[in-house]
Design an enzyme around this catalytic site. Structure first.
Site, PDB file in Angstrom:
ATOM      1  N   GLU A 122       0.891  -1.300   0.117  1.00  0.00           N
ATOM      2  CA  GLU A 122       0.096  -0.316   0.239  1.00  0.00           C
ATOM      3  C   GLU A 122       0.965   1.414  -0.196  1.00  0.00           C
ATOM      4  O   GLU A 122       0.164   2.374  -0.587  1.00  0.00           O
ATOM      5  CB  GLU A 122      -0.626   0.097   1.171  1.00  0.00           C
ATOM      6  N   HIS A 158      -6.443  -5.790 -10.666  1.00  0.00           N
ATOM      7  CA  HIS A 158      -5.694  -7.155  -9.489  1.00  0.00           C
ATOM      8  C   HIS A 158      -6.082  -8.183  -9.796  1.00  0.00           C
ATOM      9  O   HIS A 158      -5.331  -9.249  -9.388  1.00  0.00           O
ATOM     10  CB  HIS A 158      -6.758  -7.165  -8.199  1.00  0.00           C
TER      11      HIS A 158
END
EC number: 3.4.24.-
Length: 353
Positions: free
Chosen positions: A171, A272
């Site tokens: 992240e 993703h």
């Protein structure tokens, strides 16, 4: 010397969805078990509400390079940032989530500085902030354009998100991409955004554990699933498509080769999903070179991301060519490093001249 007098510059950032893909949360939200469906639906609702934010950069700390960390506690609410509970240099206050977030921020800063000579995400010593205990049974962790945000998980499928270094590195790497190549978050450039973040997450975890490329698991999110879930992690960079196969989550949809590329309008055009292809290319490159993946392979990917020549809408072929050029520039044309990069991309169906 860094200046603390630089004016804060408001800017708009594109908040990236969390480390848990929306299609996994959607499956849980449609599950027959209300204990799974309710937190997943709440997570999706919150995610949609915070996709764009206005930012004011936190001033950097003057002095020698070093991390400048702050950890906040949202106390189960979704208002950010929450209450500050630990700042740089302060001792532990007994909350494992706070301490794990603090340590993960530091591990990512250390990788960037010690290996690549970069002082924080922006290269100029920007502060690293994180918020823990976000929301109620929130099933994700995300970069909001300004800070890391961690949920506590639903306690059934997901545990808390702070004790997995690959998640924190992943992240924070969205912030690194934001400050450098700023890849568009859709389709192939979006999948590259996700893949680069997986690469950084893997490197942070491998360096913490002292693993070389051959001995590393190459799993992203290993340890997030609670007992009873049929899965090892969210993603497997070495073998995309094999990370999980669970009645509630479904089967890992990631391809590892261009022959299996997934055309979809969901998940921002499969960011993703198709990130498995460049993930595997990096794994093939790193294992062919041997040693620590953050050294030669990681250096090439870092040079590509920060070199200034990568277009925001770069597709896989453009990124592959850029990595080969970066390897040649640093290590020499026809060097083992450049040949390993070319072979890595060839292994996923992309030939680089």
């Amino acid at each position: 010397m860094r200046s603390s007098d630089a004016p804060a510059t408001p800017r708009t950032a594109r908040r990236c969805p969390g480390v848990v893909p929306p299609f996994l949360l959607d499956r849980l939200a449609r599950a027959g078990d209300a204990a799974l469906a309710e937190p997943a639906q709440r997570t999706l609702t919150v995610d949609r509400a915070v996709r764009a934010v206005r930012l004011t950069r936190r001033p950097t700390r003057p002095g020698e390079p070093g991390p400048s960390r702050r950890v906040f506690d949202a106390q189960g609410r979704t208002a950010l940032p929450g209450v500050v509970v630990r700042e740089e240099g302060a001792p532990s206050r007994g909350d494992d989530d706070v301490d794990e977030a603090y340590d993960g921020l530091g591990a990512t800063w250390t990788l960037l500085m010690d290996v690549y000579g970069r002082d924080s995400l922006d290269g100029a010593g920007s502060g690293l902030d994180a918020t823990v205990h976000y929301g109620q049974r929130y099933d994700n962790a995300f970069w909001d354009g300004e800070r890391m945000v961690f949920g506590d998980g639903d306690g059934i499928v997901f545990r808390g998100f702070t004790d997995v270094p690959s998640v924190i590195g992943h992240e924070l790497a969205h912030g690194l991409v934001q400050e450098t190549a700023d890849l568009v978050y859709r389709g192939q450039p979006g999948a590259l955004n996700e893949s680069v973040s997986d690469v950084v997450g893997a490197l942070v975890e491998q360096r913490l554990r002292g693993q070389d490329a051959a001995s590393a698991s190459w799993l992203i999110g290993e340890g997030l699933f609670l007992p009873g879930v049929q899965g090892r992690a969210l993603r497997d960079m070495a073998a995309p498509g094999t990370a999980y196969d669970d009645p509630r989550l479904g089967r890992d949809p990631q391809p590892g080769h261009m022959d299996d590329y997934v055309e979809t309008d969901e998940d921002d055009g499969g960011v993703h999903i198709n990130s498995g292809i460049p993930n595997r290319a990096f794994h093939l490159t790193a294992t062919a070179l041997g040693g620590s993946a953050w050294e030669r392979a990681g250096q090439v990917w870092y040079d590509t991301l920060t070199g200034g020549s990568l277009a925001r809408d770069a597709d896989f072929a453009a990124f592959a060519a850029a990595t080969a050029a970066a390897a040649g520039a640093r290590y020499g044309a026809g060097s083992p490093e450049q040949e390993a990069v070319r072979a890595g991309w060839a292994g996923v169906g992309l030939e680089v001249r």
